[in-house]
Design an enzyme around this catalytic site. Structure first.
Site, PDB file in Angstrom:
ATOM      1  N   LYS C  81       0.826  -1.342  -0.091  1.00 15.82           N
ATOM      2  CA  LYS C  81      -0.045  -0.047  -0.102  1.00 15.82           C
ATOM      3  C   LYS C  81       0.899   1.331   0.143  1.00 15.82           C
ATOM      4  CE  LYS C  81      -3.778   2.003   2.690  1.00 15.82           C
ATOM      5  NZ  LYS C  81      -4.676   1.863   3.896  1.00 15.82           N
ATOM      6  N   SER C 156      -9.429   2.198   3.248  1.00 18.25           N
ATOM      7  CA  SER C 156      -8.626   2.897   2.536  1.00 18.25           C
ATOM      8  C   SER C 156      -7.778   2.105   1.498  1.00 18.25           C
ATOM      9  CB  SER C 156      -7.892   3.972   3.345  1.00 18.25           C
ATOM     10  OG  SER C 156      -7.091   3.266   4.242  1.00 18.25           O
ATOM     11  N   SER C 180      -9.825  -0.641   7.331  1.00 17.77           N
ATOM     12  CA  SER C 180      -9.280  -0.526   6.131  1.00 17.77           C
ATOM     13  C   SER C 180      -8.580  -1.484   5.403  1.00 17.77           C
ATOM     14  CB  SER C 180      -8.272   0.759   6.057  1.00 17.77           C
ATOM     15  OG  SER C 180      -9.033   2.078   6.205  1.00 17.77           O
TER      16      SER C 180
END
Lengths: 488, 102, 483
Positions: C81, C156, C180
């Site tokens: 990420k 997210s 997330s």
């Protein structure tokens, strides 16, 4: 001006509290492993943590904790078993994270005391310490090196500090000065910091208010920053005191604000303060669990505390009974000086002589050669040897002073110097008699009168012998020999 | 407790966020709506409850006072917006007198 | 959707170990699949940066493999990420304020993956600074769900979830503050796990809300997630909140039966208005656990309804402080303005998007003078009550909890315009962040062709038991999990 100042003191009492920031002498920073060494090129001692890079995290330096606890105990504080780091949030270019890691609600230590002097009646003047807490230093901002720009160096960002806050119990600038000197001395003895205002390892902010003599409540205080010497602190306090008295005397109100000391102009003036700008939004730092100090650790630090100034003064007064209080004061003014003195006293067997030489010749030499006692060319053992040589009559006092001068310059031991330069005291009667004969022969007028009984001429004649022997003659023996010849 | 336009402007200043008038006005409503949902907390009895601090903590770990410092794979010159002679450079504070806020 | 590679990460590692596949071929394959899935900006926009310069890295891993010094992830391509620091690709947190920033150090979790032989092939798209539940708030454009491209992948960590769902990689790292990892895992039909707080080092994870942030792992199947998580777990001296608890092996947590295991079904997670189709899938999963021998027990976590308000005070408050370092001075975007103050304001208002701005303002407000006690301190106290709910249940003989992961399947892009409405998607996941307990989402079925996730929650540091149940449930549901 003097008469007005005298008028103020009759009416208004100056009330001062001091916040002192002290850099702890650790090898690495408080939350990262970067070196704390001074003087490196800008941003040399940086890493993700003290640069505030995204994703970096703090890890607490154990030695910083040790020194902070030691400082707190040396100041008589209660050390808390649990204390909490908090973020103090504000924006400044040398504050890389946009917050400073400090302590707020739950500081490391509270409720200490410092004795800063004695009143005429012998009672001690005791000042309370509200708290001592740990925090990280910010970097340095340099405003005048580049045009229209501020240069930021983060080498200093993250150096461990303790902040020591006094109760507002200092009455006047003289007490403020005494407090600072006492604090500095205690922390130096505790070996936690270099405590040098010139080098930046000790910084002071002052809070000052006034009140009518007899009032018990505190007036509105102002804060003075940018103080950079102990004398500056006194002058700034006096200036702000006068300003506040003038306002109050004219019926005005003191506004709570930050003032800056301008050492060049010798005045305090208001800092540009923005309304509502000091909301630091403190909250416990979620990256650092609480600091937990087992009682055993606190006890151990207390047991291992070095001898502090008060204790040393009392010990010297007991152990070295023929030292004057002034001697003791000077010898204990720096821990290294006292350490030096004790070594010389022990090795020479004559503490009073050691004290005299240190207060005299040694301090003068340190001053003129810009050395510190910790790195003095004359080792304690060598000075002790010199004192023994004087005591045994191997060299005269004046020869000893010459030898000492050589020792300062070369670091050589006294015996070698005395040999090399022919300064060993001559006590051999034969040699002395030969010099006496020469002097009497070379000064027939004085010789005749002296031998006839004008004993006051003995000083001149002894002096001549000393000169002829280049200081090596034993003056007492020369005196005796000359005296024996009277009437012969 | 409700948020006013002054509150929004004040908080934007604390956070160094420039806001247009439109945005500031819109945020008044947005923040009030969000904070409205939080009112339920004021009715919860939390007497005697310690706020959570250092979750999963047995006290903060302590590290030895030694290096080496963590290395950087690239120097600050490679990621800083403006450097000269090894310093980070920023516009000079209009008055650099207030050492605690810029 | 592209053909998924049918090899688990462990099987790929073994094949590489046997010399059947080269490290370079595996990496190229991953990037090739990214291209066919149109993972870049012109398509699903799930990957922000792809590493086309992997020659040296592949060579050094191959050398290790050839010398029989291969680690447990040797040659396995992974996606990271965009808010986790890597030195080979940028770390921009989905934000303009860090656009192009390449970190000069790497996160501990990334270091451990690389030390195990993994090859980082890309950084994935995300909601800016991890603030969001849909990956629509990225400064670099929204990401799309590979299962249904008109839908969000969740957030997210939407990009990482999607990369695994699209078959680009088997293992990806994400981060969690309120759910997330688990929420996008549920939306994309993959496995997502949030470990116990402190289990995985946060060093190198760009902080959003420090007391709630976790690095989490996506896997195509439970085994992939287990392998990824056990590789990155363990004490890190660079993170003061890192836990000293020994890491148990997760990939051997496979068990045939669930006899003796008590699974709690917390009533607050099955409200009356829960989508009946989701309720149905959850009930089927509970049936499966029952038939494996587990005892299903009704339990209560009474403070659950307070979780969203608590979360939305604590997280923005900590974020407002964590994001103060983005000021244009030392890295990232700088926009000049009127003097220093002008530079700060122009940089931060130019660099942060509207959701980030909103949360910084909210967070600054709740910490500001006069409001700290009523908001932040109060929220931390209520948080303690939420954590206590879990402790009580786990102390009462319950080993695990089972709940839906999300109240809805993936919603359409643009569907949730009200910020608070978006915040409510975290309703079943954020409690685990507040309490710090480990939680995992795995696929348990589909509704209108959209994946649904079931959530397993365990006590602190009991990941092994949580994975055992996940393995068992996955095996039991079989193909039904994707129908």
């Amino acid at each position: 001006m003097t008469s007005r100042a005298a008028r103020w003191e009759d009416t208004y009492e100056m009330v001062v509290g001091l916040e002192v920031h002290v850099q702890l002498k650790t090898a690495t920073k408080i939350f990262c492993r970067c070196s704390t060494d001074f003087g490196a090129p800008p941003n040399q001692h940086t890493c993700p943590v003290c640069l505030g890079l995204p994703g970096a995290l703090p890890v607490l330096n154990d030695r910083a904790v040790e020194l902070a606890v030691r400082a707190a105990l040396a100041l008589g504080c209660e050390v808390q078993s649990t204390s909490i780091f908090a973020r103090k949030n504000y924006f400044y270019p040398d504050l890389p994270k946009g917050y400073q890691i400090s302590q707020f609600d739950r500081p490391l230590a509270t409720k200490g005391t410092v004795t800063i002097g004695w009143r005429p009646d012998g009672s001690p003047i005791v000042v309370g310490i509200t708290r001592l807490h740990m925090e990280e230093d910010a970097g340095k901002s340099i405003h005048d090196r580049f045009p229209a720009a501020t240069a930021v160096d983060l080498n200093r960002a993250g150096v461990p500090l303790v902040e020591i806050v006094s109760e507002p119990e200092l009455r006047g600038s003289v007490e403020a000065d005494a407090y600072l000197k006492t604090l500095k001395q205690i922390l130096e003895y505790a070996d936690v910091s270099d405590v040098s205002m010139e080098e930046g390892s000790l910084r002071v902010d002052a809070n000052i208010s006034i009140r009518r003599i007899g009032e018990t409540s505190l007036g509105t205080k102002t804060e003075i920053k940018n103080l950079n010497s102990f004398s500056g602190v006194m002058r700034a306090l006096e200036a702000e005191y006068a300003r506040q008295c003038t306002i109050r005397d004219a019926g005005g109100r003191i506004e709570q604000q930050t003032m800056l000391w301008d050492a060049n102009a010798g005045e305090v003036r208001p800092a540009r303060s923005k309304e509502g700008s000091h909301d630091y939004r403190y909250f416990p730092d979620p990256d650092l669990p609480p600091l937990i100090l087992p009682v055993e650790r606190i006890d151990r630090v207390r047991r291992e505390l070095p001898e502090l100034p008060q204790a040393r003064r009392q010990r010297y007064a007991r152990e070295f009974a023929n030292l004057t209080p002034y001697d003791v004061d000077v010898l204990t003014s720096q821990v290294a000086l006292g350490d030096y003195f004790e070594q010389v006293a022990r090795q020479s067997g004559d503490p009073k002589a050691a004290a005299n030489w240190i207060l005299g010749e040694v301090l003068a030499a340190l001053n003129s050669t810009h050395q510190t006692i910790a790195h003095f060319t004359v080792r304690p053992a060598d000075l002790a040897a010199l004192l023994r040589m004087v005591a045994e009559g191997a060299v005269s006092r004046s020869a000893a002073k010459q030898i000492f001068t050589r020792m300062v310059a070369t670091g050589d031991p006294p015996d070698a110097i005395a040999q090399r330069e022919g300064l060993k005291q001559v006590s051999d009667d034969g040699a002395l008699a030969a010099w006496v004969d020469q002097v009497l022969a070379e000064n027939p007028g004085e010789a005749t009168r002296f031998l006839a009984g004008e004993t006051r001429l003995i000083g001149v004649l002894v002096g001549q012998v000393m000169r002829k022997s280049k200081g090596a003659a034993d003056p007492k023996r020369v005196n005796q020999l000359l005296t024996e010849r009277i009437g012969k | 407790m409700s948020v006013s336009l002054d509150d929004v402007r004040h908080v934007a200043t604390l956070a160094r966020l420039g806001l247009t008038d439109d945005r500031a006005n819109a945020l008044v409503a947005e923040l009030n709506t969000i904070l409205g949902h939080m009112d339920v907390l004021s009715k919860v009895d939390t007497s005697g409850i310690e706020p959570v601090a250092g979750i999963g903590a047995a006290g903060t770990p302590l590290r030895p006072d030694t290096g080496p410092a963590a290395a950087l794979a690239r120097g600050i010159g490679e990621f800083a917006p403006r450097t000269t002679d090894g310093f980070f450079l920023v516009p000079r504070l209009s008055t650099h007198e207030d050492p605690e806020e810029a | 959707m592209t053909d998924a590679p049918d090899r688990s990460a462990a099987a790929l590692r073994d094949a590489i170990g046997r010399g059947e596949v080269t490290v370079r071929a595996a990496a190229r394959d991953a990037l090739g699949r990214a291209a066919s899935a149109r993972a870049g900006a012109d398509g699903l926009n799930i990957l922000l940066y792809q590493d086309t310069d992997l020659g040296d890295r592949c060579r050094s891993v191959q050398d290790a493999v050839d010398a029989k010094r291969a680690g447990p992830l040797a040659g396995v391509p992974v996606v990271i990420k965009d808010n986790i620091a890597t030195t080979t690709l940028p770390t921009s947190c989905g934000s303009r304020i860090l656009e192009g920033y390449v970190s000069p150090y790497r996160a501990t979790a990334v270091a451990r993956l690389e030390q195990a032989g993994a090859v980082v092939v890309a950084k994935s798209n995300m909601d800016e600074f991890a603030m969001g539940s849909s990956t629509e708030h990225s400064a670099f454009g929204p990401a799309r769900n590979p299962i249904a491209p008109d839908r969000v992948p969740g957030g997210s960590s939407g990009g990482s979830a999607a990369a695994v769902a699209a078959g680009i990689v088997r293992i990806a790292l994400g981060s969690e503050t309120g759910g997330s990892v688990r929420q996008p895992a549920a939306f994309c039909g993959v496995v997502g796990v949030k470990p116990t707080y402190g289990r995985v080092s946060r060093y190198g994870l760009v902080a959003f809300a420090s007391s709630l942030d976790h690095i989490g792992v996506f896997g195509r199947v439970v085994d992939d997630a287990a392998l990824g998580l056990q590789t990155i777990s363990g004490l890190d001296p660079l993170d003061s909140t890192s836990a000293a608890e020994p890491v148990s092996e997760l990939t051997t947590a496979v068990r045939g039966s669930m006899t003796g295991v008590v699974v709690g079904r917390p009533r607050e997670y099955f409200p009356d208005d829960l989508d009946p189709r989701i309720r149905d899938r959850c009930d089927r999963a509970l049936d499966a656990l029952r038939s494996l021998g587990a005892e299903i027990r009704d339990v209560s976590l009474p403070h659950t309804s307070l979780a969203i308000p608590v979360y939305y005070i604590i997280a923005p408050a900590e974020a407002s402080s964590n994001l103060a370092r983005f000021d244009g001075v030392r890295y990232g975007l700088r926009i000049e303005g009127d003097g220093l103050r002008g530079m700060y304001e122009a940089t931060r208002s130019g660099g942060f998007g509207p959701e980030v701005t909103r949360r910084i303002l909210l967070g600054t407000y709740v910490l500001s003078a006069g409001y700290y006690d009523a908001y932040y301190r109060k929220a931390q106290q209520v948080r303690a009550l939420i954590a206590r709910d879990f402790a009580r249940v786990f102390d009462s003989g319950v080993h695990l909890l089972f709940t839906p992961t999300t109240p809805t399947p993936a919603f359409e892009l643009g569907a949730k315009s009200d910020p608070y409405d978006m915040y409510l998607s975290d309703i079943f996941t954020c409690t685990a962040n507040l309490a710090g307990v480990p939680a995992l989402s795995l696929p348990i079925g589909r509704v209108d062709g959209l994946p649904i996730g079931g959530q397993i929650i365990a006590a602190h540091f009991d990941e092994r038991q949580m994975f055992a149940a996940a393995y068992a449930l996955e095996r039991s549901l079989g193909a039904e999990a994707h129908q």
